[in-house]
Motif scaffolding. Structure first.
Motif, PDB file in Angstrom:
ATOM      1  N   PRO A   1       0.841  -1.198   0.000  1.00  0.00           N
ATOM      2  CA  PRO A   1       0.000   0.000   0.000  1.00  0.00           C
ATOM      3  C   PRO A   1       0.874   1.245   0.000  1.00  0.00           C
ATOM      4  O   PRO A   1       2.052   1.205   0.386  1.00  0.00           O
TER       5      PRO A   1
ATOM      6  N   ARG B   1      -0.195   4.452   1.278  1.00  0.00           N
ATOM      7  CA  ARG B   1      -0.382   5.334   2.421  1.00  0.00           C
ATOM      8  C   ARG B   1      -0.796   4.516   3.636  1.00  0.00           C
ATOM      9  O   ARG B   1      -1.410   3.462   3.503  1.00  0.00           O
TER      10      ARG B   1
ATOM     11  N   GLU C   1      -3.117   5.191   5.657  1.00  0.00           N
ATOM     12  CA  GLU C   1      -4.578   5.131   5.772  1.00  0.00           C
ATOM     13  C   GLU C   1      -5.171   3.990   4.953  1.00  0.00           C
ATOM     14  O   GLU C   1      -6.246   3.489   5.253  1.00  0.00           O
ATOM     15  N   ASP C   2      -4.476   3.596   3.863  1.00  0.00           N
ATOM     16  CA  ASP C   2      -5.003   2.526   2.999  1.00  0.00           C
ATOM     17  C   ASP C   2      -4.519   1.146   3.403  1.00  0.00           C
ATOM     18  O   ASP C   2      -4.918   0.143   2.805  1.00  0.00           O
TER      19      ASP C   2
ATOM     20  N   ARG D   1      -6.563  -1.356   9.493  1.00  0.00           N
ATOM     21  CA  ARG D   1      -7.521  -2.426   9.250  1.00  0.00           C
ATOM     22  C   ARG D   1      -6.806  -3.778   9.175  1.00  0.00           C
ATOM     23  O   ARG D   1      -5.742  -3.878   8.559  1.00  0.00           O
TER      24      ARG D   1
END
Lengths: 260, 289, 562
Positions: C36, C38, C40-41, C262
């Motif tokens: 990924p 970033r 956040e992702d 996540r």
């Protein structure tokens, strides 16, 4: 190929397989290397060990179901009427059952019984019994159809016209003409049983891996197969191919000889 | 016809009752074992989910499902929506597999009747044997190597792969049956007449011989539509699709008696439906009463 | 007649189709992993063999290890352990003991900065509710040291039982004070509070007044923020059919820069393939072959765990048991089986409280590796050439048990004992059968700690013969025909729980000595490690010594520098 040539090829294949399974298991030089689960044994040793058990189990189950099939077909032909109807419908019902479903259900029952301490059968026997329970319907249906076809033949009509009883006809005329057919059905059942056993073992409901068969061997190695360890699986696949082709050729040759 | 229809439908509750009776009648452990938590929870589960000891106990799992309650001995279990989703997956695999295998069977039979090329003949004759000689789970494994398995998100691509893997053994079987029937039809007088009238080979096959051969396929192969069910069990396992087959295997492994009863009954219902559908096709194809 | 076609269309078509499929397969199979870009992702995708079978931790059983992984990511307890595996307070700010040396009463003062994932503060009532629910669950045995619990559990459902619940020794003194009273001092009790998830709280502000069915639905339905979490992650969705669990960072947990937002867990036994294909980011390298396959990427974590072989006291005379213990060359068992093999001498693993230091003179009491003596003992007992059955787990564990069993078979053959291997899918079932019909002499077993206390390794052996405590684990297999020393061991093992920390090691050693040397009922074989690989951008993704994936300090360093 003529039926005769087919039969010869099939027979020699089977003899070759028998020789392989009887081959001493201490063949250490194996082109496929060592087994992954049991690093001290070679792939050949494991595969050939499985071959013997698979063949024995399949031979036993095929023999039992064929015998059961012919007995039921004879009973149906002899009794006629409602008994014939009942046997036929029952065979059709069992034929239509999804084999895997029945085998899993039986494995479930056995496991529950075992956990409750009710009984604890030998795994090979348990699998053999389960396979026999689902396996008798096909031969029974085939034999019944064959008996019916033979029953309509002219020599039967002639014999009947000469005053022969039904039992006499059955024993004297029909049974001798069934010998080859019975053998053929038996031969065709053997690979079917081997594949069924391998499938349920793959799903984890068959034999434990310490009593190796071809199916458990492939089943317990399926993760390695997916990671590209073809060397583990190719010998087993080769053996399965030989078994299927050998039995099928011989069976078909016998079948053709019967029909000729 | 109507009688036969009702008789076939009656099989479903009979199976539900018999399986429940069988599962409930599993041996009861002797007294000193009764303390074992496993046995106790097994018995409690049977009483709760299967209504052990009640005459209409076999209806209890269905009543629970209808109320939206979960079945099974986990705290959570599976409720009717889970079961429907699982069955949906299995049905999609089965129906797609059936379509693929039937398509293949017709293609195969047609090719085999038509071709005069010796190499093609050899290939066509050998192919089913080759497929039979391969354990059914091999096909799924080979497809899983590049495709991977289902994890989350859409199941459809993996259902398609599973259908393909499932279709192969069934296709070989259907193809052989259909070819045998077609070859037999091709030697019959009406085919010779049609040819004599100048119809092309293909027209004769597709318009006249194939529908008659299809009747034989219906007789011989419909009982073995279960091949597809069987196949979908295996493919579901390999592709990690938690369909009905998976639930069934899970139930058996975890001794979830109520799920076993429900699963078996649903499978029986499917079989009955398939046989009814086959009868409908037969009535449609066969003009004879 | 139409002239026969000359071209083998079918064969050609089939070959073409196969070639096409092969080419497509090769194209699809090309690994294409992109990290990924970033933080956040970032999603950490994990494929494990099993996923949790419930989210209702108070009622779940310890037979499902993945429950722990998710429970530890989403829950907090009164105690936890730090990086050095020392017990420290977690959601409690302080704990007052009635007697610092032999405490029976623990009074916890809860922190005022701990919130559920919906923002409600954690209160003492949450523990009362959670523990009361747990008394009805599968792990109630862990509560039996608390005052009144044994009486309560012995009663059948009814009014007397409800009355007994009021006498059970835990209560909320006020909104932030929670008190527990034990029937007798137990040094392992804080360990329970940290490591056994049945002791976790339940959100009383949500569950109070709900019926049992409604509570069940609360734990079943996810997607609306339920069930609430206390830990670094909360459950976003649990897909029961796919068995996937989707975790997102809990906004009410103390912030950690770079925390992976996540985490998704999937069930799959083909994680290695999926990792190679770039579809998951974490892969346990279990069973023998795959541990050797990726030497460059492979990482390992030492577990507080011991793999041992139990010997039936009912079927094997004590001389033969000693001979077996002496015949095994443990270091050689690991050759070509595992990359790192820590051969075991004691039952308690390396670094575990109560374990003797290597080189301690007391260790001389343990049976040495001496095949000549072993052969002599076997011959003297008249057991040369006898066949023994060794039961091992055929799958479902992360160790190559078949290969290890094969190793034992080969080594015992050296001293004249023949071994038959028997794989089982359920050791529990095997043990239950065994109790009725003694039929195997040897069996493999792994003990893993849930918290750092010697009791973890000793208690299982003291259950034999007491059906009330019998959780179908070791059920008298070892204790079957044991002599007085074994009875003494039971007292010793029980005693390790009651003494203060200073004499704990001595008592633990005495129990070990009886178990390993005097009675020789088991042979410790090795201390297992867990092997795994993860993506390099993940930081602090580890396996804790209790064999669970630890998400608490999990962060990522993104974007990845080329």
């Amino acid at each position: 190929m003529t039926p005769r040539a087919k039969g010869l090829v099939g027979l020699s294949l089977l003899l070759f397989l028998l020789a392989l399974s009887a081959l001493p298991r201490w063949v250490h030089a194996c082109p496929f290397g060592m087994d992954l689960e049991f690093p001290t044994r070679t792939v050949c040793e494991r595969a050939l060990g499985g071959l013997g058990r698979s063949m024995a189990l399949a031979g036993g189950v095929a023999g039992l179901t064929t015998a059961l099939g012919i007995l039921l077909a004879l009973a149906a032909a002899q009794a006629k009427g409602p008994v014939d109807f009942a046997i036929t419908r029952l065979s059709e019902f069992f034929f239509a059952l999804p084999d895997i479903l029945v085998l899993i259900t039986m494995a479930f029952l056995l496991k529950t019984a075992r956990d409750l301490g009710f009984m604890d059968p030998d795994p090979t026997l348990a699998v053999g019994a389960s396979l026999s329970v689902i396996g008798w319907a096909v031969p029974a249906l085939m034999f019944r159809a064959r008996l019916q076809a033979l029953g309509e033949a002219e020599f039967v009509a002639a014999s009947r016209a000469l005053g022969a009883g039904e039992t006499w006809i059955l024993v004297r005329h029909l049974l001798p003409r069934m010998k080859g057919f019975v053998l053929a059905v038996f031969l065709l059942r053997v690979p079917a049983v081997i594949f069924m056993e391998s499938t349920i073992s793959f799903l984890g409901f068959g034999l434990p891996p310490t009593t190796p068969s071809l199916g458990t061997y492939v089943g317990s190695n399926y993760r390695n197969l997916i990671l590209g360890e073809w060397r583990i699986v190719l010998p087993v696949w080769g053996l399965l191919l030989l078994i299927a082709v050998g039995f099928s050729l011989l069976g078909k040759a016998l079948m053709a000889g019967e029909e000729a | 016809m109507r009688v036969r229809f009702l008789r076939d439908l009656a099989i479903i509750p009979i199976v539900a009752f018999l399986v429940q009776a069988l599962v409930v009648r599993l041996p009861v452990p002797v007294s000193d074992d009764a303390k074992r938590p496993q046995v106790v929870s097994l018995q409690a589960q049977m009483e709760r989910d299967l209504g052990k000891g009640h005459a209409l106990g076999f209806l209890r799992p269905w009543a629970k499902l209808a109320r939206g309650e979960p079945l099974g001995n986990d705290q959570q279990g599976f409720d009717i929506r889970d079961l429907a989703a699982a069955l949906g997956s299995s049905l999609r695999i089965g129906i797609l597999g059936l379509a693929l295998s039937l398509g293949w069977a017709y293609l195969y039979a047609w090719f085999r009747v038509r071709t005069r090329n010796p190499l093609d003949r050899r290939t066509l004759e050998l192919l089913p044997d080759l497929i039979y000689a391969t354990p059914p789970f091999f096909f799924a494994l080979v497809l899983a190597i590049p495709l991977g398995t289902h994890l989350a998100g859409s199941r459809l691509p993996f259902e398609a792969a599973a259908a393909l893997a499932t279709a192969l053994p069934a296709a070989a079987f259907f193809g052989q049956v259909l070819h045998g029937a077609l070859a037999h039809e091709m030697g019959r007088p009406y085919v010779l007449t049609a040819r004599a009238k100048g119809l092309s080979d293909d027209r004769v096959i597709w318009r006249h011989a194939m529908p008659n051969a299809t009747l034989v396929l219906l007789d011989g192969a419909v009982p073995k539509v279960t091949l597809l069910l069987t196949g979908s069990f295996i493919a579901e396992r390999v592709f990690n699709i938690h369909g009905f087959g998976y639930l069934y295997v899970y139930a058996a492994e975890q001794r979830q008696a109520a799920l076993v009863v429900v699963g078996t009954t649903v499978f029986a219902a499917l079989l009955v439906l398939v046989s009814l559908a086959a009868q409908a096709v037969r009535t449609w194809l066969d003009p004879r009463p | 007649m139409i002239p026969p076609p000359r071209t083998p269309w079918f064969t050609l078509g089939l070959c073409g189709l196969l070639a096409l499929g092969l080419a497509a397969g090769r194209h699809i199979a090309r690994p294409r992993y992109a990290p990924p870009t970033r933080v956040e992702d970032a999603v950490l995708r994990i494929a494990i063999n099993l996923t949790p079978n419930t989210l209702d931790w108070n009622l779940s059983s310890d037979f499902s290890p993945p429950n722990y992984t998710v429970a530890r990511a989403t829950m907090r307890g009164l105690y936890t352990w730090n990086e050095n595996q020392d017990l420290v307070l977690d959601v409690a700010a302080s704990c007052a003991l009635d007697d610092p040396k032999r405490p029976v009463e623990y009074t916890f003062r809860l922190r005022d900065d701990v919130f559920w994932s919906d923002g409600a503060p954690l209160c003492a009532e949450d523990f009362v509710l959670g523990w009361r629910r747990a008394l009805e669950g599968k792990e109630s045995k862990y509560f039996s040291d608390i005052v009144g619990v044994r009486d309560y559990l012995a009663l059948p459902p009814g009014p007397p039982r409800a009355a007994a619940l009021a006498r059970v020794g835990f209560r909320a003194l006020d909104a932030r004070t929670f008190q527990v009273r034990l029937a007798a001092p137990r040094t392992y009790f804080p360990g329970y509070l940290a490591g056994v998830y049945a002791f976790c709280p339940a959100p009383s502000h949500r569950l109070r007044g709900l019926t049992e069915d409604q509570i069940r639905a609360y734990y079943r339905r996810t997607g609306n923020g339920d069930p609430l979490a206390l830990g670094p992650y909360r459950i976003r969705e649990w897909n029961r059919l796919d068995e996937s669990i989707d975790l997102v960072a809990n906004p009410h947990y103390p912030a950690l820069p770079g925390r992976v937002p996540r985490v998704v867990l999937f069930p799959s036994d083909l994680a290695t393939l999926l990792y190679d294909q770039g579809r998951v980011d974490f892969n346990f390298l279990d069973d023998g072959p795959s541990t050797f396959r990726y030497p460059a990427e492979r990482r390992q974590a030492a577990l507080w765990s011991t793999f041992w072989m139990g010997m039936s006291t009912r079927l094997l005379p004590s001389d033969v048991r000693r001979a077996i213990a002496m015949a095994l060359d443990r270091a050689a068992l690991g050759d070509h089986v595992l990359p790192r093999f820590r051969a075991a001498s004691q039952l308690l693993p390396e670094g575990f409280p109560g374990r003797l230091k290597d080189g301690d003179p007391r260790l001389k009491a343990l049976p040495p590796f001496d095949r000549n003596e072993a052969r002599r003992l076997v011959a003297r007992a008249g057991w040369t050439g006898r066949e023994l059955t060794l039961v091992y787990h055929e799958n479902g564990t992360f160790l190559p048990e078949a290969a290890l069993a094969e190793g034992v078979r080969v080594q015992l053959a050296e001293v004249g004992l023949r071994v038959r291997l028997l794989g089982t899918r359920s050791m529990t079932a095997e043990m239950l059968t065994h109790d009725r019909r003694a039929r195997h002499e040897l069996h493999f077993r792994r003990t893993g700690a849930d918290f750092p206390h010697p009791q973890e390794f000793l208690l299982p052996f003291t259950y034999g013969g007491d059906p009330a405590q019998d959780n179908a684990s070791y059920t008298g297999f070892e204790a079957g025909g044991a002599g007085p020393a074994y009875r003494r061991f039971e007292r010793e093992a029980q005693a390790t729980a009651e003494v203060d920390a200073s004499s704990l090691a001595d008592r633990a050693w005495e129990a070990q000595r009886i178990l390993l040397a005097e009675e020789a009922v088991l042979v410790p074989l090795f201390y297992p490690d867990r092997y795994f690989r993860t993506r390099p951008w993940l930081r602090e993704l580890t396996i804790d010594p209790f064999n669970f994936i630890d998400f608490t300090r999990l962060t990522c360093s993104l974007p990845v520098k080329p």
